[in-house]
Design a protein around this motif. Structure first.
Motif, PDB file in Angstrom:
ATOM      1  N   ASN A 111       0.735  -1.243   0.108  1.00 26.66           N
ATOM      2  CA  ASN A 111      -0.056  -0.087  -0.107  1.00 26.66           C
ATOM      3  C   ASN A 111       0.694   1.373  -0.127  1.00 26.66           C
ATOM      4  O   ASN A 111       0.167   2.229   0.159  1.00 26.66           O
ATOM      5  CB  ASN A 111      -0.878   0.187   1.048  1.00 26.66           C
ATOM      6  CG  ASN A 111      -1.996  -0.969   1.105  1.00 26.66           C
ATOM      7  OD1 ASN A 111      -2.419  -1.385   0.163  1.00 26.66           O
ATOM      8  ND2 ASN A 111      -1.976  -1.861   2.294  1.00 26.66           N
ATOM      9  N   GLU A 112       1.963   1.254  -0.308  1.00 23.64           N
ATOM     10  CA  GLU A 112       3.178   2.326  -0.550  1.00 23.64           C
ATOM     11  C   GLU A 112       3.295   2.589   0.975  1.00 23.64           C
ATOM     12  O   GLU A 112       3.866   3.918   1.250  1.00 23.64           O
ATOM     13  CB  GLU A 112       2.628   3.244  -1.382  1.00 23.64           C
ATOM     14  CG  GLU A 112       2.580   2.993  -2.834  1.00 23.64           C
ATOM     15  CD  GLU A 112       2.488   4.018  -3.986  1.00 23.64           C
ATOM     16  OE1 GLU A 112       2.633   4.995  -3.684  1.00 23.64           O
ATOM     17  OE2 GLU A 112       1.806   3.641  -4.865  1.00 23.64           O
ATOM     18  N   GLU A 113       3.418   1.905   1.970  1.00 25.95           N
ATOM     19  CA  GLU A 113       3.389   2.183   3.404  1.00 25.95           C
ATOM     20  C   GLU A 113       5.097   1.938   3.603  1.00 25.95           C
ATOM     21  O   GLU A 113       5.563   0.925   2.974  1.00 25.95           O
ATOM     22  CB  GLU A 113       2.372   1.578   4.302  1.00 25.95           C
ATOM     23  CG  GLU A 113       2.952   0.383   4.824  1.00 25.95           C
ATOM     24  CD  GLU A 113       2.197  -0.903   3.741  1.00 25.95           C
ATOM     25  OE1 GLU A 113       2.438  -2.081   4.003  1.00 25.95           O
ATOM     26  OE2 GLU A 113       1.920  -0.471   2.732  1.00 25.95           O
ATOM     27  N   GLN A 114       5.463   2.708   4.578  1.00 22.69           N
ATOM     28  CA  GLN A 114       6.963   2.292   4.980  1.00 22.69           C
ATOM     29  C   GLN A 114       6.860   0.857   5.801  1.00 22.69           C
ATOM     30  O   GLN A 114       6.148   0.560   6.705  1.00 22.69           O
ATOM     31  CB  GLN A 114       7.596   3.457   5.928  1.00 22.69           C
ATOM     32  CG  GLN A 114       7.552   4.695   5.342  1.00 22.69           C
ATOM     33  CD  GLN A 114       8.008   5.859   6.352  1.00 22.69           C
ATOM     34  OE1 GLN A 114       7.111   6.232   6.908  1.00 22.69           O
ATOM     35  NE2 GLN A 114       9.176   6.127   6.735  1.00 22.69           N
ATOM     36  N   VAL A 115       7.859   0.099   5.086  1.00 21.99           N
ATOM     37  CA  VAL A 115       8.051  -1.137   5.748  1.00 21.99           C
ATOM     38  C   VAL A 115       9.488  -1.203   5.852  1.00 21.99           C
ATOM     39  O   VAL A 115      10.352  -1.065   5.409  1.00 21.99           O
ATOM     40  CB  VAL A 115       7.360  -2.254   5.007  1.00 21.99           C
ATOM     41  CG1 VAL A 115       5.946  -2.267   5.051  1.00 21.99           C
ATOM     42  CG2 VAL A 115       7.634  -2.442   3.469  1.00 21.99           C
ATOM     43  N   GLY A 116       9.986  -2.342   6.860  1.00 20.72           N
ATOM     44  CA  GLY A 116      11.260  -2.798   6.866  1.00 20.72           C
ATOM     45  C   GLY A 116      12.320  -1.621   7.418  1.00 20.72           C
ATOM     46  O   GLY A 116      11.654  -0.812   8.198  1.00 20.72           O
ATOM     47  N   LYS A 117      13.470  -1.729   7.294  1.00 21.86           N
ATOM     48  CA  LYS A 117      14.487  -0.934   7.866  1.00 21.86           C
ATOM     49  C   LYS A 117      14.563   0.409   6.857  1.00 21.86           C
ATOM     50  O   LYS A 117      15.060   0.252   5.905  1.00 21.86           O
ATOM     51  CB  LYS A 117      15.681  -1.566   8.032  1.00 21.86           C
ATOM     52  CG  LYS A 117      16.303  -1.280   9.593  1.00 21.86           C
ATOM     53  CD  LYS A 117      17.322  -2.489   9.730  1.00 21.86           C
ATOM     54  CE  LYS A 117      17.708  -2.382  11.313  1.00 21.86           C
ATOM     55  NZ  LYS A 117      18.945  -3.206  11.360  1.00 21.86           N
ATOM     56  N   TRP A 118      14.520   1.560   7.649  1.00 21.33           N
ATOM     57  CA  TRP A 118      14.837   2.865   6.801  1.00 21.33           C
ATOM     58  C   TRP A 118      16.159   3.412   7.412  1.00 21.33           C
ATOM     59  O   TRP A 118      16.115   3.418   8.683  1.00 21.33           O
ATOM     60  CB  TRP A 118      13.566   3.637   7.018  1.00 21.33           C
ATOM     61  CG  TRP A 118      12.385   3.312   6.056  1.00 21.33           C
ATOM     62  CD1 TRP A 118      11.706   2.224   5.912  1.00 21.33           C
ATOM     63  CD2 TRP A 118      12.047   4.184   5.056  1.00 21.33           C
ATOM     64  NE1 TRP A 118      10.676   2.212   5.010  1.00 21.33           N
ATOM     65  CE2 TRP A 118      11.103   3.739   4.331  1.00 21.33           C
ATOM     66  CE3 TRP A 118      12.165   5.532   4.535  1.00 21.33           C
ATOM     67  CZ2 TRP A 118      10.148   4.441   3.508  1.00 21.33           C
ATOM     68  CZ3 TRP A 118      11.637   6.225   3.644  1.00 21.33           C
ATOM     69  CH2 TRP A 118      10.482   5.488   2.878  1.00 21.33           C
ATOM     70  N   LYS A 119      16.773   4.032   6.491  1.00 22.52           N
ATOM     71  CA  LYS A 119      17.969   4.855   6.952  1.00 22.52           C
ATOM     72  C   LYS A 119      17.561   6.127   7.011  1.00 22.52           C
ATOM     73  O   LYS A 119      16.958   6.517   6.203  1.00 22.52           O
ATOM     74  CB  LYS A 119      19.071   4.812   5.990  1.00 22.52           C
ATOM     75  CG  LYS A 119      19.528   3.199   5.793  1.00 22.52           C
ATOM     76  CD  LYS A 119      20.572   3.043   4.703  1.00 22.52           C
ATOM     77  CE  LYS A 119      21.276   1.539   4.640  1.00 22.52           C
ATOM     78  NZ  LYS A 119      22.230   1.681   3.604  1.00 22.52           N
ATOM     79  N   LEU A 120      17.864   7.113   8.168  1.00 23.85           N
ATOM     80  CA  LEU A 120      17.897   8.627   8.052  1.00 23.85           C
ATOM     81  C   LEU A 120      19.309   9.024   8.174  1.00 23.85           C
ATOM     82  O   LEU A 120      20.140   8.623   8.799  1.00 23.85           O
ATOM     83  CB  LEU A 120      17.352   8.848   9.508  1.00 23.85           C
ATOM     84  CG  LEU A 120      15.645   8.635   9.253  1.00 23.85           C
ATOM     85  CD1 LEU A 120      14.930   7.308   9.250  1.00 23.85           C
ATOM     86  CD2 LEU A 120      14.758   9.711  10.358  1.00 23.85           C
ATOM     87  N   TYR A 121      19.604  10.262   7.462  1.00 24.62           N
ATOM     88  CA  TYR A 121      20.670  10.975   7.500  1.00 24.62           C
ATOM     89  C   TYR A 121      20.655  12.482   7.813  1.00 24.62           C
ATOM     90  O   TYR A 121      19.450  12.857   7.796  1.00 24.62           O
ATOM     91  CB  TYR A 121      21.393  10.889   5.898  1.00 24.62           C
ATOM     92  CG  TYR A 121      21.252   9.621   5.283  1.00 24.62           C
ATOM     93  CD1 TYR A 121      22.573   9.139   5.365  1.00 24.62           C
ATOM     94  CD2 TYR A 121      20.199   9.054   4.736  1.00 24.62           C
ATOM     95  CE1 TYR A 121      22.636   7.926   4.524  1.00 24.62           C
ATOM     96  CE2 TYR A 121      20.235   7.825   3.998  1.00 24.62           C
ATOM     97  CZ  TYR A 121      21.707   7.140   4.203  1.00 24.62           C
ATOM     98  OH  TYR A 121      21.779   6.054   3.397  1.00 24.62           O
ATOM     99  N   ASN A 122      21.722  12.935   8.528  1.00 22.83           N
ATOM    100  CA  ASN A 122      21.588  14.349   8.706  1.00 22.83           C
ATOM    101  C   ASN A 122      21.957  15.227   7.697  1.00 22.83           C
ATOM    102  O   ASN A 122      22.217  14.735   6.529  1.00 22.83           O
ATOM    103  CB  ASN A 122      22.432  14.818   9.975  1.00 22.83           C
ATOM    104  CG  ASN A 122      23.919  14.304   9.709  1.00 22.83           C
ATOM    105  OD1 ASN A 122      24.246  14.371   8.575  1.00 22.83           O
ATOM    106  ND2 ASN A 122      24.702  14.138  10.751  1.00 22.83           N
TER     107      ASN A 122
END
Length: 289
Positions: A111-122
């Motif tokens: 459903n185009e939702e966030q799943v799994g592991k996401w990376k965030l950067y500064n």
């Protein structure tokens, strides 16, 4: 020669694309794209807001989104990129800072939702955080979180667990699972419980039937063995044995429940859930090891 010219003309006519322009009630251009002879989107699509700002560029082939789509904010800054698989399903997304650097990225669900592991950067482009999302009844739920320093080491502020369990077990023989809450969200003095469906219940992969499940609740070692001094500080360790009676791939689903230490007889105040889905293969004794 005449036959070749006729064939060429027929090919050009058959491949001809028609441009479609959609408008807002005000008359402002909303979207423009081309369609093929089957009236399916085929080629570049551009979408605009009511102020005339470009908000999307996508590529279609026979009505299916291809490659990637670019999305812009109201100030014409590239805001995100969505990537498509070969059947037109979005599978990955990058979200960007106004200067074009990646802000965070990760996989998408059906459903185009966030799943799994996401990376965030500064804003300096350094990886600063991981977030794990799970699909709960079609909604994205932030399940775990790891905060990193500039050297990539995990620092306080996150919320995640570690599980020690076998990849393979032997049918009808018990195997042990150990959950440890590495970083609690409530307090390092909180209590941890593992909640598993009772024997006659099966939890759906997206936990959509969670409210209809009867749960077995397994307390931490510090609660189970509270009379033993050596387990006093094991309030975030839960250890238990499982046993399966059928050969094949199994998934052990449930959740960790972190809870304030006070009022241990209830779960209806400050709590935090972390869901898990542990795969284990149950083998026959004769082929196990």
């Amino acid at each position: 020669m005449r036959i070749l010219i006729i064939l060429l003309i027929l090919m050009l006519v058959s491949c001809k694309k028609k441009e479609v322009r959609e408008q807002y009630p005000s008359g402002q251009l909303k979207m423009k794209y081309t369609v093929n002879n089957d009236n399916k989107k085929h080629g570049v699509l551009e979408r605009y807001d009511e102020q005339g700002n470009l908000r999307e560029i996508s590529i279609y082939s026979d009505g299916i989104a291809r490659d990637s789509s670019l999305f812009y904010d109201a100030n014409s800054n590239l805001e995100s990129i969505v990537f498509w698989n070969n059947v037109g399903e979005a599978y990955y997304q990058k979200r960007l800072f106004p200067d074009g650097k990646t802000r965070f990225e990760g996989p998408l669900g059906s459903n185009e939702e966030q799943v799994g592991k996401w990376k965030l950067y500064n804003q300096q482009g350094i990886l600063s955080e991981y977030r794990e999302y799970v699909n709960l009844s079609g909604e994205s739920y932030m399940n775990q979180r790891w905060i990193l320093n500039a050297q990539g080491d995990t620092i306080p502020g996150g919320n995640f667990y570690r599980a020690v369990s076998p990849d393979t077990a032997i049918v009808e023989k018990p195997y042990r699972i150990h959950f440890f809450l590495e970083q609690p969200v409530i307090s390092y003095d909180s209590d941890l419980f593992v909640c598993l469906p009772k024997q006659d219940y099966t939890i759906n992969p997206d936990f959509s039937n969670e409210q209809n499940i009867e749960w077995d609740t397994i307390p931490s070692l510090s609660i189970r063995f509270k009379e033993h001094e050596r387990f006093r500080d094991n309030n975030h360790d839960v250890v238990f044995d499982m046993q399966n009676f059928e050969v094949g791939q199994k998934n052990i689903r449930g959740f960790l429940l972190e809870k304030e230490k006070t009022q241990k007889d209830t779960f209806d105040f400050v709590t935090r859930k972390i869901y898990f889905d542990l795969p284990v293969y149950i083998s026959a004794d004769s082929i196990s090891q």
